[in-house]
Design an enzyme around this catalytic site. Sequence first.
Site, PDB file in Angstrom:
ATOM      1  N   HIS A  40     -21.331   5.714  67.445  1.00 16.19           N
ATOM      2  CA  HIS A  40     -20.260   6.220  68.315  1.00 16.19           C
ATOM      3  C   HIS A  40     -20.586   5.857  69.767  1.00 16.19           C
ATOM      4  O   HIS A  40     -21.720   6.049  70.210  1.00 16.19           O
ATOM      5  CB  HIS A  40     -20.148   7.744  68.160  1.00 16.19           C
ATOM      6  CG  HIS A  40     -19.033   8.318  68.960  1.00 16.19           C
ATOM      7  ND1 HIS A  40     -17.708   8.184  68.583  1.00 16.19           N
ATOM      8  CD2 HIS A  40     -19.019   8.986  70.136  1.00 16.19           C
ATOM      9  CE1 HIS A  40     -16.938   8.759  69.497  1.00 16.19           C
ATOM     10  NE2 HIS A  40     -17.709   9.260  70.444  1.00 16.19           N
ATOM     11  N   ASN A  60     -23.003   6.613  61.259  1.00  9.00           N
ATOM     12  CA  ASN A  60     -21.917   6.106  62.100  1.00  9.00           C
ATOM     13  C   ASN A  60     -22.474   5.807  63.488  1.00  9.00           C
ATOM     14  O   ASN A  60     -23.398   6.469  63.941  1.00  9.00           O
ATOM     15  CB  ASN A  60     -20.817   7.181  62.213  1.00  9.00           C
ATOM     16  CG  ASN A  60     -19.654   6.754  63.100  1.00  9.00           C
ATOM     17  OD1 ASN A  60     -19.125   5.646  62.960  1.00  9.00           O
ATOM     18  ND2 ASN A  60     -19.252   7.623  64.014  1.00  9.00           N
ATOM     19  N   MET A  71     -11.973   2.764  61.409  1.00  4.45           N
ATOM     20  CA  MET A  71     -11.015   3.612  62.123  1.00  4.45           C
ATOM     21  C   MET A  71     -10.202   4.514  61.198  1.00  4.45           C
ATOM     22  O   MET A  71      -9.005   4.688  61.403  1.00  4.45           O
ATOM     23  CB  MET A  71     -10.084   2.730  62.973  1.00  4.45           C
ATOM     24  CG  MET A  71     -10.810   1.898  64.004  1.00  4.45           C
ATOM     25  SD  MET A  71     -11.824   2.880  65.136  1.00  4.45           S
ATOM     26  CE  MET A  71     -10.528   3.614  66.131  1.00  4.45           C
ATOM     27  N   ARG A  72     -10.860   5.064  60.181  1.00  5.44           N
ATOM     28  CA  ARG A  72     -10.138   5.971  59.276  1.00  5.44           C
ATOM     29  C   ARG A  72     -10.925   7.249  59.087  1.00  5.44           C
ATOM     30  O   ARG A  72     -12.154   7.205  59.045  1.00  5.44           O
ATOM     31  CB  ARG A  72      -9.971   5.329  57.902  1.00  5.44           C
ATOM     32  CG  ARG A  72      -9.048   4.192  57.966  1.00  5.44           C
ATOM     33  CD  ARG A  72      -8.458   3.805  56.642  1.00  5.44           C
ATOM     34  NE  ARG A  72      -7.315   3.006  56.949  1.00  5.44           N
ATOM     35  CZ  ARG A  72      -6.081   3.453  57.059  1.00  5.44           C
ATOM     36  NH1 ARG A  72      -5.797   4.705  56.801  1.00  5.44           N
ATOM     37  NH2 ARG A  72      -5.095   2.665  57.405  1.00  5.44           N
ATOM     38  N   LEU A  73     -10.174   8.335  58.961  1.00  6.25           N
ATOM     39  CA  LEU A  73     -10.827   9.596  58.617  1.00  6.25           C
ATOM     40  C   LEU A  73     -11.324   9.467  57.191  1.00  6.25           C
ATOM     41  O   LEU A  73     -10.701   8.796  56.372  1.00  6.25           O
ATOM     42  CB  LEU A  73      -9.822  10.741  58.716  1.00  6.25           C
ATOM     43  CG  LEU A  73      -9.306  11.027  60.121  1.00  6.25           C
ATOM     44  CD1 LEU A  73      -8.229  12.091  60.087  1.00  6.25           C
ATOM     45  CD2 LEU A  73     -10.455  11.459  61.021  1.00  6.25           C
ATOM     46  N   ILE A  74     -12.431  10.106  56.896  1.00  4.17           N
ATOM     47  CA  ILE A  74     -12.924  10.027  55.520  1.00  4.17           C
ATOM     48  C   ILE A  74     -12.947  11.408  54.891  1.00  4.17           C
ATOM     49  O   ILE A  74     -13.024  12.419  55.576  1.00  4.17           O
ATOM     50  CB  ILE A  74     -14.300   9.340  55.445  1.00  4.17           C
ATOM     51  CG1 ILE A  74     -15.298  10.035  56.327  1.00  4.17           C
ATOM     52  CG2 ILE A  74     -14.211   7.875  55.807  1.00  4.17           C
ATOM     53  CD1 ILE A  74     -16.657   9.461  56.182  1.00  4.17           C
ATOM     54  N   GLY A 128     -15.962  -6.188  64.915  1.00  8.57           N
ATOM     55  CA  GLY A 128     -17.175  -6.359  64.117  1.00  8.57           C
ATOM     56  C   GLY A 128     -18.379  -6.851  64.890  1.00  8.57           C
ATOM     57  O   GLY A 128     -19.288  -7.450  64.315  1.00  8.57           O
ATOM     58  N   SER A 129     -18.425  -6.557  66.198  1.00 13.76           N
ATOM     59  CA  SER A 129     -19.605  -6.997  66.946  1.00 13.76           C
ATOM     60  C   SER A 129     -20.861  -6.248  66.469  1.00 13.76           C
ATOM     61  O   SER A 129     -21.957  -6.814  66.452  1.00 13.76           O
ATOM     62  CB  SER A 129     -19.399  -6.847  68.445  1.00 13.76           C
ATOM     63  OG  SER A 129     -19.330  -5.491  68.810  1.00 13.76           O
ATOM     64  N   ASN A 130     -20.701  -5.002  66.043  1.00 16.42           N
ATOM     65  CA  ASN A 130     -21.863  -4.281  65.482  1.00 16.42           C
ATOM     66  C   ASN A 130     -22.250  -4.840  64.121  1.00 16.42           C
ATOM     67  O   ASN A 130     -23.436  -4.916  63.789  1.00 16.42           O
ATOM     68  CB  ASN A 130     -21.570  -2.788  65.379  1.00 16.42           C
ATOM     69  CG  ASN A 130     -21.751  -2.091  66.704  1.00 16.42           C
ATOM     70  OD1 ASN A 130     -22.874  -1.871  67.137  1.00 16.42           O
ATOM     71  ND2 ASN A 130     -20.660  -1.772  67.376  1.00 16.42           N
TER      72      ASN A 130
END
Length: 205
Positions: free
Chosen positions: A113, A111, A94-97, A16-18
């Site tokens: 990246h 997002n 970290m999940r596909l949506i 959670g640094s972002n």
Amino acid sequence: MPATPLRIAVFASGSGSNFQALAEAAGRGALGAEIALLVTDKPDAPVVERAQRFGIDVFAFRAKAYPSREAYEAEIVAKLREADIGLIVLAGYMRLITDVLVAPYYGRMINIHPALLPAFPGVRAIRQALEYGVKLTGATVHFVDGGMDSGPIIAQRAVEIRGDDTEETLAERVHAVEHALLPEAVRWIAEGRVALNGRIVTVRR
Ligand code: GRF
């Protein structure tokens, strides 16, 4: 800027640094938006503690408790509506949506990246760049579509790769760039300066 600030939900699964960079920017009045909710699939992740420290509501779920991805996403969508969320920021989620989430929020979900897309999508992008031998990598903020890191690009910033870089040293510089770039992109959106036209995103300066 609109009278009621844009309400954001940040989705994160890890450190959670972002999230922290966004919350700090909001605290300084530099985000033009309010972080109203953290959504996480990892109730024990460090990001949860960060949200609590900032007094931000958390919706934590365990994917295994639901029959399908669509089922937990339907519950997430209900929470987002309840909290009047106008922008979703995926920051290490970290999940596909699926379309349950993408369809109602297309153009309102971004997002971050850790590579210069379309190079090195997917997981371990920093290692992928090092192993490929590129001399420049960086960070990308993009709108989320149904694909893997494939949506329209809003902002990118480059990081040079040095001969003696390890995954750790490079990650440190990429993350520093992310922590500046993501709050900046959110502010542009909050200020209504970002237009999406097909694949092309224009930012009014
Ligand atoms: C970041 O590198 C982001 O680009 C990627 O996941 C990482 C999350 O890191 N999508 P953190 O949890 O914000 O520290």
